[in-house]
Design a protein around this motif. Sequence first.
Motif, PDB file in Angstrom:
ATOM      1  N   TRP A 121      49.601  38.776  32.073  1.00 37.47           N
ATOM      2  CA  TRP A 121      49.168  38.278  30.766  1.00 37.47           C
ATOM      3  C   TRP A 121      48.217  39.278  30.139  1.00 37.47           C
ATOM      4  CZ3 TRP A 121      51.497  33.741  29.365  1.00 37.47           C
ATOM      5  CH2 TRP A 121      52.104  33.010  30.390  1.00 37.47           C
ATOM      6  N   ASP A 122      48.212  39.377  28.804  1.00 42.64           N
ATOM      7  CA  ASP A 122      47.296  40.292  28.128  1.00 42.64           C
ATOM      8  C   ASP A 122      46.007  39.588  27.712  1.00 42.64           C
ATOM      9  OD1 ASP A 122      47.969  38.809  25.883  1.00 42.64           O
ATOM     10  OD2 ASP A 122      48.758  40.502  24.746  1.00 42.64           O
ATOM     11  N   ARG A 123      45.779  38.420  28.216  1.00 50.17           N
ATOM     12  CA  ARG A 123      44.574  37.638  27.924  1.00 50.17           C
ATOM     13  C   ARG A 123      44.245  36.778  29.137  1.00 50.17           C
ATOM     14  NH1 ARG A 123      47.632  34.676  23.156  1.00 50.17           N
ATOM     15  NH2 ARG A 123      48.223  36.823  22.969  1.00 50.17           N
ATOM     16  N   PRO A 124      42.981  36.419  29.282  1.00 53.30           N
ATOM     17  CA  PRO A 124      42.639  35.544  30.409  1.00 53.30           C
ATOM     18  C   PRO A 124      43.191  34.142  30.175  1.00 53.30           C
ATOM     19  CG  PRO A 124      40.706  35.932  29.054  1.00 53.30           C
ATOM     20  CD  PRO A 124      41.802  36.797  28.506  1.00 53.30           C
ATOM     21  N   ARG A 125      43.781  33.594  31.209  1.00 52.62           N
ATOM     22  CA  ARG A 125      44.289  32.229  31.122  1.00 52.62           C
ATOM     23  C   ARG A 125      43.202  31.264  31.594  1.00 52.62           C
ATOM     24  NH1 ARG A 125      49.583  30.643  30.508  1.00 52.62           N
ATOM     25  NH2 ARG A 125      49.853  29.958  32.630  1.00 52.62           N
ATOM     26  N   THR A 126      43.178  30.093  30.989  1.00 49.68           N
ATOM     27  CA  THR A 126      42.217  29.065  31.397  1.00 49.68           C
ATOM     28  C   THR A 126      42.723  28.381  32.652  1.00 49.68           C
ATOM     29  OG1 THR A 126      43.268  27.288  30.146  1.00 49.68           O
ATOM     30  CG2 THR A 126      41.626  28.658  28.967  1.00 49.68           C
ATOM     31  N   ILE A 127      41.843  27.684  33.315  1.00 48.25           N
ATOM     32  CA  ILE A 127      42.258  26.944  34.505  1.00 48.25           C
ATOM     33  C   ILE A 127      43.321  25.909  34.149  1.00 48.25           C
ATOM     34  CG2 ILE A 127      40.413  25.218  34.380  1.00 48.25           C
ATOM     35  CD1 ILE A 127      40.309  25.443  37.506  1.00 48.25           C
ATOM     36  N   TYR A 169      41.644  32.524  41.329  1.00 44.99           N
ATOM     37  CA  TYR A 169      42.122  31.156  41.492  1.00 44.99           C
ATOM     38  C   TYR A 169      43.145  31.117  42.621  1.00 44.99           C
ATOM     39  CZ  TYR A 169      40.396  30.532  36.688  1.00 44.99           C
ATOM     40  OH  TYR A 169      39.633  30.481  35.557  1.00 44.99           O
ATOM     41  N   LEU A 170      43.046  30.107  43.468  1.00 43.48           N
ATOM     42  CA  LEU A 170      44.038  29.862  44.500  1.00 43.48           C
ATOM     43  C   LEU A 170      44.541  28.440  44.335  1.00 43.48           C
ATOM     44  CD1 LEU A 170      42.397  31.463  47.672  1.00 43.48           C
ATOM     45  CD2 LEU A 170      44.085  32.454  46.137  1.00 43.48           C
ATOM     46  N   ASN A 171      45.850  28.301  44.209  1.00 45.19           N
ATOM     47  CA  ASN A 171      46.489  26.991  44.042  1.00 45.19           C
ATOM     48  C   ASN A 171      45.866  26.182  42.920  1.00 45.19           C
ATOM     49  OD1 ASN A 171      48.376  27.454  46.110  1.00 45.19           O
ATOM     50  ND2 ASN A 171      46.849  26.917  47.641  1.00 45.19           N
ATOM     51  N   GLY A 172      45.544  26.861  41.815  1.00 47.80           N
ATOM     52  CA  GLY A 172      45.015  26.187  40.639  1.00 47.80           C
ATOM     53  C   GLY A 172      43.552  25.808  40.715  1.00 47.80           C
ATOM     54  N   LYS A 173      42.851  26.301  41.732  1.00 49.14           N
ATOM     55  CA  LYS A 173      41.420  26.016  41.864  1.00 49.14           C
ATOM     56  C   LYS A 173      40.631  27.319  41.740  1.00 49.14           C
ATOM     57  CE  LYS A 173      42.152  22.135  44.933  1.00 49.14           C
ATOM     58  NZ  LYS A 173      42.013  21.603  46.278  1.00 49.14           N
ATOM     59  N   LEU A 174      39.569  27.294  40.953  1.00 49.05           N
ATOM     60  CA  LEU A 174      38.688  28.449  40.840  1.00 49.05           C
ATOM     61  C   LEU A 174      37.907  28.576  42.141  1.00 49.05           C
ATOM     62  CD1 LEU A 174      37.343  30.706  39.163  1.00 49.05           C
ATOM     63  CD2 LEU A 174      35.724  28.977  38.348  1.00 49.05           C
TER      64      LEU A 174
END
Length: 188
Positions: A130-136, A81-86
């Motif tokens: 983080w120990d888990r994937p974060r959502t967008i 992700y760059l600047n909150g965009k996948l």
Amino acid sequence: EAWVKPASGSCSQGQVILLVGTGPQNPCGEGHLLSGYPTLLEYDVDPNGCGTSNYLSQPGSYQGVWTHLAGTFDGAVAKLYLNGKLVLTRSIVQPPTVPAASDYIVLGDYDFCCNVHAFFAGELDEVRIWDRPRTIQQIRAGMHRQMTGTEPGLVGYWRLNEGSGTQAFPTGPGPTGQLGSGAGVPTW
């Protein structure tokens, strides 16, 4: 994830922004790597060592521009992700381990071997593990604010607001970082 502002310069390999891996005894061991330089930002999910084909690389003009960079991995798919965009996704067949607070953590530099360093030329801010994937949605909601250090899943967090010295103190979990030596001393 981190805010990054690459300076001028170039490098034949990515300059290390954040490395979470198995340790200095095995510098090319499994881990997660954010790297970049003025024309490229990357996330690597690396189960076998340096130079795998698991890089997610996004070319662009990043020199002198603050950019939010985040890499996530859910055990099967890596995302950049760059600047909150996948911007990129990649399926990973052989995953590395999930980062933990006790893993080997490096900000802004790594001695790959024989004193060959991959210094990050630029500025870093708000570095988080983080120990888990974060959502967008989570990435977007958190990228413009400071964390408290007690968020669920946060295993390392450095605001990098010390202003002087050669130590980076964590806010919440994570070890105190030693920053540079000699010519590698940070500027605040």
